[in-house]
Design an enzyme around this catalytic site. Sequence first.
Site, short mmCIF file in Angstrom:
data_model
loop_
_atom_site.label_atom_id
_atom_site.label_comp_id
_atom_site.label_asym_id
_atom_site.label_seq_id
_atom_site.Cartn_x
_atom_site.Cartn_y
_atom_site.Cartn_z
N CYS A 1 0.80 -1.22 0.00
CA CYS A 1 0.00 0.00 0.00
C CYS A 1 0.83 1.27 0.00
O CYS A 1 0.33 2.34 -0.34
CB CYS A 1 -0.95 0.00 1.20
N HIS B 1 -2.90 7.05 1.84
CA HIS B 1 -3.34 5.75 1.32
C HIS B 1 -4.79 5.55 1.70
O HIS B 1 -5.18 5.74 2.87
CB HIS B 1 -2.47 4.63 1.88
N ASN C 1 -10.16 -0.03 -1.18
CA ASN C 1 -8.72 -0.02 -0.95
C ASN C 1 -8.03 -0.67 -2.15
O ASN C 1 -8.09 -1.89 -2.33
CB ASN C 1 -8.41 -0.79 0.34
#
Length: 315
Positions: free
Chosen positions: A113, A241, A271
């Site tokens: 990520c 993020h 995500n």
Amino acid sequence: MNGSRIAAVGHHQPARVLTNDELADLVDTSDEWIRSRVGIRTRRIAGPDEPVDELAAHAAGKALAQAGLAPDDVDLVVVATSTAEDRSPNTAARVAARLGIPQPAAMDVNVVCAGFTHALATADHAVRAGAATRALVVGADKMSAVTDWSDRTTCVLVGDGAGAALVEACPPGRSAEIGPVLWGSAPEMGNAVRIEGTPPRFAQEGQSVYRWATTRLPRLARQTCERAGIAPEDLAAVVLHQANLRIIEPLAARLGATRAVIARDVTESGNTSAASIPIALSKLVERGEVTAGDPVLLFGFGGNLSYAGQVVRCP
């Protein structure tokens, strides 16, 4: 050593939208449960005929077109991904082949990520050192390919997509527009987020990640601003993020960026791992929520419990 800048950005997401109500048909969950815990309403899911390098190439091609450049103007391709389909050729080489870039250095960066901000720093360093003149930096992940769709704690989170930035040297006499990177990790906690096994599957220790992100990262995000010589209250936007809103909102609040637009693309995209920051940034630019020259904090965190951030000026 020359400073570098982001000349253009672009993003690409699959056409298929997966709603919370559809997920409720797969696992014991509901739209209300998902929204209240992670803030996600929808996510985009790639089909079996949409490999991660194709997602990446679409985003990179848009950034290249926005910059008004040709493929042979690029001499470095860096792709951040943790869902590459093969060990070799790497995703960057496949993206270069799809776009017709003739002789680039091509490398993948796997920091999950936090991958895009690591890749952006890598390209910035290469340009500053004179090892590259123009770089395509891409964050791309197909998280649906590594998801256990029977696990309601993870399948409600993920989405697929790619975002890209065209990085080049600043003109003579112009200050650097990509600030110094602040990066690091907590390797002793690295197992808290993992993609492992055969076939590989995404899993995480959600509470551990949440505590780490909300307690450790605000200080690190402020340090990133300090390195760039900018106060948090002077930021035009904050692009963290896109993990989930329960992490994004308290982290942004503790940072003190009181006048900044806070990217919340997670609500519609889920995500998307390494793709989340460049997708969110590209959408802010596309919608005119930030303008050329605006200072924006980019801060990635997650897998390996790694982090990397820098303040950039919008293209």
